[in-house]
Design an enzyme around this catalytic site. Structure first.
Site, PDB file in Angstrom:
ATOM      1  N   ASP A  68       0.845  -1.197   0.000  1.00  0.00           N
ATOM      2  CA  ASP A  68       0.000   0.000   0.000  1.00  0.00           C
ATOM      3  C   ASP A  68       0.880   1.247   0.000  1.00  0.00           C
ATOM      4  O   ASP A  68       1.567   1.535   0.981  1.00  0.00           O
ATOM      5  CB  ASP A  68      -0.906  -0.014   1.236  1.00  0.00           C
ATOM      6  CG  ASP A  68      -1.964   1.077   1.186  1.00  0.00           C
ATOM      7  OD1 ASP A  68      -1.763   2.104   0.489  1.00  0.00           O
ATOM      8  OD2 ASP A  68      -3.006   0.893   1.844  1.00  0.00           O
ATOM      9  N   ASN A  95       1.778   6.169 -11.465  1.00  0.00           N
ATOM     10  CA  ASN A  95       0.436   5.992 -12.034  1.00  0.00           C
ATOM     11  C   ASN A  95      -0.630   5.691 -10.977  1.00  0.00           C
ATOM     12  O   ASN A  95      -1.782   6.062 -11.161  1.00  0.00           O
ATOM     13  CB  ASN A  95       0.481   4.870 -13.081  1.00  0.00           C
ATOM     14  CG  ASN A  95      -0.906   4.397 -13.471  1.00  0.00           C
ATOM     15  OD1 ASN A  95      -1.615   5.048 -14.231  1.00  0.00           O
ATOM     16  ND2 ASN A  95      -1.322   3.254 -12.905  1.00  0.00           N
ATOM     17  N   TYR A 159      -9.939  15.577  -5.729  1.00  0.00           N
ATOM     18  CA  TYR A 159      -9.251  14.773  -6.746  1.00  0.00           C
ATOM     19  C   TYR A 159      -8.570  15.706  -7.745  1.00  0.00           C
ATOM     20  O   TYR A 159      -7.379  15.552  -8.038  1.00  0.00           O
ATOM     21  CB  TYR A 159     -10.248  13.855  -7.467  1.00  0.00           C
ATOM     22  CG  TYR A 159      -9.650  13.155  -8.666  1.00  0.00           C
ATOM     23  CD1 TYR A 159      -8.722  12.125  -8.498  1.00  0.00           C
ATOM     24  CD2 TYR A 159      -9.983  13.539  -9.966  1.00  0.00           C
ATOM     25  CE1 TYR A 159      -8.150  11.498  -9.604  1.00  0.00           C
ATOM     26  CE2 TYR A 159      -9.428  12.918 -11.066  1.00  0.00           C
ATOM     27  CZ  TYR A 159      -8.513  11.893 -10.878  1.00  0.00           C
ATOM     28  OH  TYR A 159      -7.950  11.283 -11.968  1.00  0.00           O
ATOM     29  N   ALA A 161      -7.702  18.764  -7.352  1.00  0.00           N
ATOM     30  CA  ALA A 161      -6.615  19.495  -6.685  1.00  0.00           C
ATOM     31  C   ALA A 161      -5.378  18.615  -6.511  1.00  0.00           C
ATOM     32  O   ALA A 161      -4.246  19.089  -6.663  1.00  0.00           O
ATOM     33  CB  ALA A 161      -7.093  20.014  -5.329  1.00  0.00           C
ATOM     34  N   LYS A 163      -4.429  16.252  -8.488  1.00  0.00           N
ATOM     35  CA  LYS A 163      -3.781  16.125  -9.794  1.00  0.00           C
ATOM     36  C   LYS A 163      -3.126  17.439 -10.216  1.00  0.00           C
ATOM     37  O   LYS A 163      -2.074  17.442 -10.870  1.00  0.00           O
ATOM     38  CB  LYS A 163      -4.795  15.655 -10.844  1.00  0.00           C
ATOM     39  CG  LYS A 163      -5.298  14.229 -10.607  1.00  0.00           C
ATOM     40  CD  LYS A 163      -4.168  13.218 -10.575  1.00  0.00           C
ATOM     41  CE  LYS A 163      -4.669  11.790 -10.627  1.00  0.00           C
ATOM     42  NZ  LYS A 163      -3.560  10.795 -10.556  1.00  0.00           N
TER      43      LYS A 163
HETATM   44  N1  LIG Z   1      -9.466   5.996 -15.760  1.00  0.00           N
HETATM   45  C1  LIG Z   1      -9.641   7.285 -15.906  1.00  0.00           C
HETATM   46  O1  LIG Z   1     -10.672   7.729 -16.378  1.00  0.00           O
HETATM   47  C2  LIG Z   1      -8.552   8.239 -15.516  1.00  0.00           C
HETATM   48  C3  LIG Z   1      -8.628   9.547 -15.996  1.00  0.00           C
HETATM   49  C4  LIG Z   1      -7.635  10.445 -15.639  1.00  0.00           C
HETATM   50  C5  LIG Z   1      -6.603  10.045 -14.827  1.00  0.00           C
HETATM   51  N2  LIG Z   1      -6.551   8.778 -14.367  1.00  0.00           N
HETATM   52  C6  LIG Z   1      -5.432   8.415 -13.491  1.00  0.00           C
HETATM   53  O2  LIG Z   1      -4.734   7.340 -14.047  1.00  0.00           O
HETATM   54  C7  LIG Z   1      -4.141   6.570 -13.016  1.00  0.00           C
HETATM   55  C8  LIG Z   1      -4.532   5.107 -13.177  1.00  0.00           C
HETATM   56  O3  LIG Z   1      -5.936   5.035 -13.076  1.00  0.00           O
HETATM   57  P1  LIG Z   1      -6.833   3.853 -13.637  1.00  0.00           P
HETATM   58  O4  LIG Z   1      -8.041   4.493 -14.139  1.00  0.00           O
HETATM   59  O5  LIG Z   1      -6.060   2.933 -14.487  1.00  0.00           O
HETATM   60  O6  LIG Z   1      -7.242   3.209 -12.218  1.00  0.00           O
HETATM   61  P2  LIG Z   1      -7.522   1.765 -11.677  1.00  0.00           P
HETATM   62  O7  LIG Z   1      -8.001   0.823 -12.736  1.00  0.00           O
HETATM   63  O8  LIG Z   1      -8.397   2.012 -10.487  1.00  0.00           O
HETATM   64  O9  LIG Z   1      -6.082   1.301 -11.207  1.00  0.00           O
HETATM   65  C9  LIG Z   1      -5.464   1.874 -10.092  1.00  0.00           C
HETATM   66  C10 LIG Z   1      -4.277   1.022  -9.723  1.00  0.00           C
HETATM   67  O10 LIG Z   1      -3.643   1.588  -8.566  1.00  0.00           O
HETATM   68  C11 LIG Z   1      -3.578   0.612  -7.544  1.00  0.00           C
HETATM   69  N3  LIG Z   1      -3.728   1.251  -6.237  1.00  0.00           N
HETATM   70  C12 LIG Z   1      -4.832   1.875  -5.753  1.00  0.00           C
HETATM   71  N4  LIG Z   1      -4.611   2.292  -4.500  1.00  0.00           N
HETATM   72  C13 LIG Z   1      -3.345   1.913  -4.181  1.00  0.00           C
HETATM   73  C14 LIG Z   1      -2.543   2.025  -3.018  1.00  0.00           C
HETATM   74  N5  LIG Z   1      -3.015   2.630  -1.904  1.00  0.00           N
HETATM   75  N6  LIG Z   1      -1.282   1.510  -3.036  1.00  0.00           N
HETATM   76  C15 LIG Z   1      -0.812   0.894  -4.137  1.00  0.00           C
HETATM   77  N7  LIG Z   1      -1.518   0.761  -5.276  1.00  0.00           N
HETATM   78  C16 LIG Z   1      -2.770   1.264  -5.289  1.00  0.00           C
HETATM   79  C17 LIG Z   1      -4.732  -0.344  -7.845  1.00  0.00           C
HETATM   80  O11 LIG Z   1      -4.528  -1.640  -7.343  1.00  0.00           O
HETATM   81  P3  LIG Z   1      -4.999  -2.074  -5.852  1.00  0.00           P
HETATM   82  O12 LIG Z   1      -6.423  -1.631  -5.699  1.00  0.00           O
HETATM   83  O13 LIG Z   1      -4.809  -3.553  -5.822  1.00  0.00           O
HETATM   84  O14 LIG Z   1      -4.068  -1.364  -4.915  1.00  0.00           O
HETATM   85  C18 LIG Z   1      -4.662  -0.399  -9.361  1.00  0.00           C
HETATM   86  O15 LIG Z   1      -3.639  -1.272  -9.772  1.00  0.00           O
HETATM   87  C19 LIG Z   1      -4.619   7.203 -11.705  1.00  0.00           C
HETATM   88  O16 LIG Z   1      -3.630   8.067 -11.203  1.00  0.00           O
HETATM   89  C20 LIG Z   1      -5.838   7.976 -12.124  1.00  0.00           C
HETATM   90  O17 LIG Z   1      -6.106   9.058 -11.268  1.00  0.00           O
HETATM   91  C21 LIG Z   1      -7.505   7.863 -14.695  1.00  0.00           C
END
Ligand SMILES: NC(=O)c1ccc[n+]([C@@H]2O[C@H](COP(=O)([O-])OP(=O)(O)OC[C@H]3O[C@@H](n4cnc5c(N)ncnc54)[C@H](OP(=O)(O)O)[C@@H]3O)[C@@H](O)[C@H]2O)c1
Length: 258
Positions: A68, A95, A159, A161, A163
């Site tokens: 974590d 990420n 959120y 803020a 980013k």
């Molecule tokens: N998808 C979108 O629409 C979108 C848009 C803009 C930006 N983003 C950004 O892109 C990035 C990836 O997002 P995603 O959409 O691919 O999200 P996602 O599918 O929810 O994946 C998030 C990843 O981070 C891990 N994670 C979450 N909390 C954690 C913690 N406390 N410690 C270690 N690992 C952790 C999760 O695994 P575990 O739960 O197993 O820890 C998962 O592998 C993020 O920074 C997000 O803010 C996403």
């Protein structure tokens, strides 16, 4: 899925050491796989080992570390795992991140601290601990922001803020580390298929409604696929992108223009 541009044709990461946080799903999983296919040794980090193993099953050069990242001891452990295994760090991809619906009337100190510990503090501690290794490799950092790192997001202001903070860290670190030959850039994706909305604790009907509304607002008419985002992470990290630093690249189907 019909969008599979991975990895970029020219990117060569042969024997580079790449750390990808949040590699258990979504954008991080796609990035970990694309880096491995481009020749890198990849350390994927997330809390759940099972989903990490699914990511790693794609390629023998992907190793995993389940922890974590909100725990302030974890970032240095992650760097230690990568360096003891492969002798250095070339690319850090910050990420892992979480989104949170939090209208102003419902704000609590604990919720803000929790969000910022993952979205802001962990990337900082990872970058800080990796720094000697990035200096040695003249490596690079890619921070994953969001369209909402530079657009308002009513109802999820913290959120946005968090980013915005990551984007400003990107610019400051780019200048701070330029003398070491370390490039620092950020990618700002728009709404992309992933576990993020479900992970935020939203019920499935609300998740579907949000996805539908988002797709309707995006000029290209749909949400992104993780692979379409990941390919740009590789482009920013590409050792051939020698003069690119301090930049925030938005990749969101045109949402930023609306
Ligand atoms: N998808 C979108 O629409 C979108 C848009 C803009 C930006 N983003 C950004 O892109 C990035 C990836 O997002 P995603 O959409 O691919 O999200 P996602 O599918 O929810 O994946 C998030 C990843 O981070 C891990 N994670 C979450 N909390 C954690 C913690 N406390 N410690 C270690 N690992 C952790 C999760 O695994 P575990 O739960 O197993 O820890 C998962 O592998 C993020 O920074 C997000 O803010 C996403």
């Amino acid at each position: 899925m019909h969008h599979r541009p991975h990895p970029p044709r020219n990117a060569d990461f042969t024997d580079k050491v790449v750390i990808v946080t949040g590699a258990g799903s979504g954008i991080g999983r796609a990035a970990a796989r694309a880096f491995a296919h481009a020749g890198a040794h990849v350390l994927g980090v997330a809390r759940r080992s099972q989903t990490l193993e699914e990511t790693a099953a794609d390629h023998p050069r992907i190793a995993t570390h389940a922890a974590d990242l909100r725990d302030p001891h974890v970032p240095s452990q992650v760097i230690e795992v990568a360096t003891s295994r492969w002798g250095g760090v070339d690319v850090l991809v910050n990420n892992a991140g979480a989104t949170k619906v939090m209208p102003l009337g419902e704000v609590t100190a604990d919720a803000i601290t929790d969000l910022f510990s993952l979205n802001v503090t962990a990337p900082s501690l990872l970058a800080g601990t990796a720094l000697p290794h990035l200096r040695a490799s003249r490596g690079t950092i890619v921070n994953i922001s969001s369209t909402y790192g530079h657009r308002p997001l009513p109802g999820a202001a913290h959120y946005a803020a968090s980013k915005a903070a990551l984007e400003q860290l990107t610019r400051s670190w780019a200048l701070e580390l330029a003398g070491d030959g370390i490039r620092v850039n950020a990618l700002a994706p728009g709404p992309t298929e992933s576990q993020a909305l479900t992970a935020a604790g939203l019920p499935e009907t609300i998740v579907e409604q949000i996805k539908h509304d988002e797709a309707a607002r995006i000029p290209l008419g749909r949400r992104g696929e993780p692979e379409e985002v990941a390919t740009w992470i590789l482009r920013l990290a590409d050792p051939a992108a020698t003069w690119l630093t301090g930049q925030i690249l938005t990749i969101d189907g045109g949402l930023d223009l609306t």
